[in-house]
Every structure is written in structure tokens, then in C-alpha cells.
Design an enzyme around this catalytic site. Structure first.
Site, PDB file in Angstrom:
ATOM      1  CG  PHE A   1      -1.986   1.030   1.184  1.00  0.00           C
ATOM      2  CD1 PHE A   1      -3.069   0.876   0.335  1.00  0.00           C
ATOM      3  CD2 PHE A   1      -1.905   2.164   1.968  1.00  0.00           C
ATOM      4  CE1 PHE A   1      -4.067   1.837   0.283  1.00  0.00           C
ATOM      5  CE2 PHE A   1      -2.896   3.138   1.921  1.00  0.00           C
ATOM      6  CZ  PHE A   1      -3.978   2.973   1.073  1.00  0.00           C
TER       7      PHE A   1
ATOM      8  CG  ASP B   1      -0.606  -2.630   6.524  1.00  0.00           C
ATOM      9  OD1 ASP B   1      -1.726  -2.963   6.959  1.00  0.00           O
ATOM     10  OD2 ASP B   1      -0.424  -1.597   5.865  1.00  0.00           O
TER      11      ASP B   1
ATOM     12  CE1 TYR C   1      -9.845   2.493   6.648  1.00  0.00           C
ATOM     13  CE2 TYR C   1      -9.036   3.581   8.617  1.00  0.00           C
ATOM     14  CZ  TYR C   1      -8.845   3.199   7.311  1.00  0.00           C
ATOM     15  OH  TYR C   1      -7.675   3.487   6.672  1.00  0.00           O
ATOM     16  CE  LYS C   2      -8.343  -1.177   4.910  1.00  0.00           C
ATOM     17  NZ  LYS C   2      -8.862  -0.245   3.906  1.00  0.00           N
TER      18      LYS C   2
ATOM     19  NE  ARG D   1      -9.717  -2.435  -3.318  1.00  0.00           N
ATOM     20  CZ  ARG D   1      -9.155  -1.976  -2.199  1.00  0.00           C
ATOM     21  NH1 ARG D   1      -8.037  -2.510  -1.761  1.00  0.00           N
ATOM     22  NH2 ARG D   1      -9.722  -0.995  -1.516  1.00  0.00           N
TER      23      ARG D   1
END
Length: 430
Positions: free
Chosen positions: A139, A216, A241-242, A390
Site C-alpha cells: 500500500f 500491515d 474501519y474495514k 475490487r
């Protein structure tokens, strides 16, 4: 049978399969806990921002009325100051495979990663270890941070060149590490392809090279089974938050293995990480244990929403969540093969269920333009340049018929000339 009749039969069969999978899903009732899950919206972006739980409305309202409004500043002494570690311990227990005292909620993922990487570099005492290993498909935040830290510390970057439709392997890590390696920074799940890295195998390979690893876990925490303690992971970070449904901008978490905590120092010294925060005295002495990784005032509001998801995950267990994730992504791949591949769409995610997390990526030149039209029609995947769509499937809140509905809408727009209106006679049957 005509091609049109065969296509209709195939659509009906896949819809029936989706309904059967929903009927057999042991986690189907979990969907009822989420706001909006009972609508026709197809939410295929739970890997970027999870749906809110219905109980979150009550939790936050009660906090405002009773805790903040009723106790005011007394709340800090009564329990707010303990929330970062208390919720961290629950996260470690329910999701990370981490014993108490090693996980804390704090800051953003970027800030947490910076703290952990800098602490890991400082923990390496050998001056010959001057390299940080990372991969080209990690990322952007991770890559940018490591580049900045390398510049600050006078270190060298060693890049693992990764296939964008796959991810980093044990063999690549072994080839990239050696006597000069200080720290390796990787994601357990590749944000673009959904590739699930071999966390235990890679951790062992890094340790065999005499180095430390920072993982990560942003796309894995809450979607796959993780065993940080068993794998002897050194450091890990992730967002909430995912799949943890903490809400936009909810604070991140930091994990530091207990064997590293004595004497370890993170670089952002703030009053909340001091041994006696309220002494307000000169000089800085870090608090003992994981609390020393705090810096500023804890984001109490930002921690409230994730508690409901952690309770739910403890109730159902991560093994059941992972099994649902495998089935959801397998069904999405099945729909891709039946509907999208004939339209020129390419799967950019591993086909083997054990090699992917809880999202798949499909590639087509039309997807950049198409995404806005899909969102306007209440079908919500996300786009990743140059041409990837995605499809993120949150096991607690996503149904199989929702996946069917969303992928059917993508095919409709491909049939209509990419981003135009669906043709007459909807491709969807649900």
C-alpha cells in the site's frame, strides 16, 4: 437450446445457488445486526469501509448522554484512559491471536506504522544491518513511510518486485534478506490483488536472516484467522474501519510482541505515553509495556463503534468468519467466470481460496468510467488504477444474493457499452 436460453438458464442457476448458500450460511443472522443490510444496495466495498452496526447508534448515544454528558471530565479517571489497552486486549484475543498486554488502539495506521518501523530499526543493534526490505505492490502509505524512514536513518531500500495479481512469497523474502537486513515491512493481504501472504512462513524466514518484521494487517484483521503470538511476529499494525466496522477514520492498532517491550522506544513522545502522564514534569520516561506506544490523547469516540464488532467476532469465532470469506470469494470468482470473463474481464486475484483474503480484483479498461455509474445505481465496489475493480466481501454483513446482484449489475453495464444504462430485460433476476 439457443445461446439466449442457455444464458437465462445459467442466470437462474446462479441465483438459485446464491439463495441456497444464504440458506446454509451459519453467519446469515449476523447480517441483521448491520444498518442498511436489509436494502437492495449491493455493498461490495467492505474491505475499504465496513457497514455500521445497529447497536452503534445506541452505544454512541448512550456515551454522549450518560458517559460524556453525565460524567464529564471524570470519565477519564473512571474508564476512558483504560480504553486503548482494554479494547486492544479484546482485539488481540478475538482477532489477532495475541495475549493481553501487547495490543493498543492509537493514532492512524500511518502514524502507528511509523512508530513501529522506527522502533524496529532502533532495536537492531548491528551496524552492518542497513537495509529495509519492502515490496513494490505494498500500500502506498507503507512504501512512502519506509522511503522516508530510510532517508532519516541513512538506510538502504531493498525492493521485492511483486506480481500485481499476486503477492510476496516466502521464497522472495528469503532471496531478499541476509546479513544486511534490519527490518522487513509487508502486508498480510495485498491491497490490490487480495493475495494472502504466508505470515508464519515469512516471519520465520525473516528471523532466520536475523532481522525483524513489521506486518500491515489492514486487509486481514477481521477477515482471516491470524495468530501473531504463535508465529512469533515482532510488530504489526492495522486499521479498524474495514472488517472491524469502527467507522470513518477510527483509530488504528499497534501490536508489539512481549519479548520486545522491555527497553523498546517509539519515536513520538507524547504525554499519554509517559510513565506518569499527569505529573506534567520535565523529561520523558516511557510508560511500561504497550502503553508506551501511546502519544496523544486517546480518540475515545473513535473506539466506540468497533466494540460491537469485537463482541460479535468473539461470539461467532474467526474460524467461521474465515470459512464464510472463502465461500463468498469463491462465489464471486464463479460469477466472474460465468458472466465477466466472456466480456473480456480478467481475474487479478489468485484462484486458490487459501491464497486470497476477503476481496477479489477484476480488470477491464471500462471499469474506471463505469464505477461512478455503478455507485449511482447502488452497486458499490471500488476502483484501483489502472483498471481494477475490487469486490470486497465482509463476511459478517455480506450475503451471497448481494454478491449475485452486484456482479450482475457489472455485467449489465458491460453489455450496455461499458458505463451506459443497462439493456432492457435486466440481467439480474433477484
Amino acid at each position: 437450446m439457443t445461446p439466449a436460453a442457455a444464458a437465462a438458464q445459467n442466470r437462474d442457476a446462479l441465483l438459485q445457488r446464491a439463495r441456497e448458500l444464504d440458506a446454509a450460511d451459519p453467519l446469515a443472522a449476523c447480517r441483521d445486526h448491520f444498518i442498511g443490510a436489509d436494502t437492495d444496495l449491493a455493498y461490495l466495498d467492505g474491505n475499504s469501509l465496513g457497514r455500521p452496526l445497529k447497536r452503534t447508534v445506541t452505544d454512541i448515544s448512550s456515551f454522549i448522554q450518560d458517559s460524556w454528558g453525565g460524567r464529564l471530565i471524570r470519565g477519564w479517571d473512571e474508564h476512558w484512559l483504560e480504553l486503548p489497552q482494554a479494547i486492544g486486549d479484546q482485539l488481540g484475543r478475538a482477532v489477532l491471536g495475541a495475549a493481553a498486554g501487547q495490543t493498543i488502539i492509537a493514532d492512524s495506521t500511518t502514524v502507528v506504522l511509523y512508530k513501529l518501523i522506527r522502533a524496529a530499526v532502533a532495536a537492531i543493534a548491528d551496524p552492518a544491518r542497513t537495509e529495509i526490505v519492502l515490496d513494490t505492490e505494498n500500500f502506498p502509505t507503507d512504501r512512502y513511510l519506509v522511503e522516508g524512514i530510510a532517508r532519516e536513518e541513512g538506510l538502504t531500500l531493498r525492493w521485492i518486485h511483486t506480481d500485481p495479481s499476486a503477492g510476496v512469497t516466502v521464497e522472495q523474502v528469503r532471496a531478499a534478506t541476509g546479513p544486511a537486513t534490519a527490518v522487513v515491512v509487508l502486508s498480510q493481504i495485498a491491497y490490490r490483488s487480495g493475495f494472502l501472504a504466508d505470515l508464519p512462513g515469512i516471519t520465520a524466514a525473516v528471523h532466520a536472516a536475523g532481522a525483524l518484521v513489521v506486518w500491515d494487517l489492514c486487509h486481514s484483521a477481521g477477515s482471516v484467522e491470524i495468530a501473531l503470538d504463535a508465529a512469533e511476529v515482532d510488530f504489526a499494525a492495522g486499521c479498524t474501519y474495514k472488517y472491524l466496522n469502527g467507522g470513518p477514520g477510527s483509530p488504528a492498532f499497534a501490536y508489539v510482541n512481549a519479548r520486545h517491550l522491555p527497553g523498546l522506544q517509539q519515536p513520538i513522545w507524547g504525554w499519554m505515553g509517559r510513565k506518569d502522564a499527569f505529573e506534567m514534569g520535565p523529561g520523558y520516561e516511557a510508560a511500561d509495556g504497550i502503553r508506551g506506544f501511546l502519544s496523544g490523547t486517546p480518540a475515545v469516540f473513535g473506539m466506540l463503534a468497533m466494540r460491537g464488532t469485537l463482541d460479535l467476532l468473539e461470539e461467532v469465532g474467526m474460524a467461521a468468519v474465515r470459512e464464510k470469506s472463502r465461500l463468498l470469494t469463491a462465489f464471486a470468482v464463479e460469477l466472474h467466470d460465468a458472466w465477466l470473463a466472456p466480456a473480456g474481464v480478467e481475474l487479478a486475484t489468485p484462484r486458490e481460496p487459501e491464497l486470497r483474503g476477503s476481496h477479489i480484483t477484476v480488470d477491464h479498461p471500462a471499469f474506471r468510467e463505469m464505477t461512478a455509474a455503478l455507485w449511482a445505481a447502488d452497486v458499490i465496489p471500488d476502483f484501483r488504477a489502472p483498471q481494477g475493480l475490487r469486490i470486497g466481501l465482509s463476511p459478517l454483513s455480506t450475503s451471497f444474493t448481494e454478491v449475485h446482484r452486484g456482479v450482475a449489475a457489472i455485467r449489465e453495464r458491460l453489455d450496455a457499452g461499458h458505463s451506459g444504462q443497462p439493456p432492457e430485460g435486466s440481467f439480474r433476476q433477484d
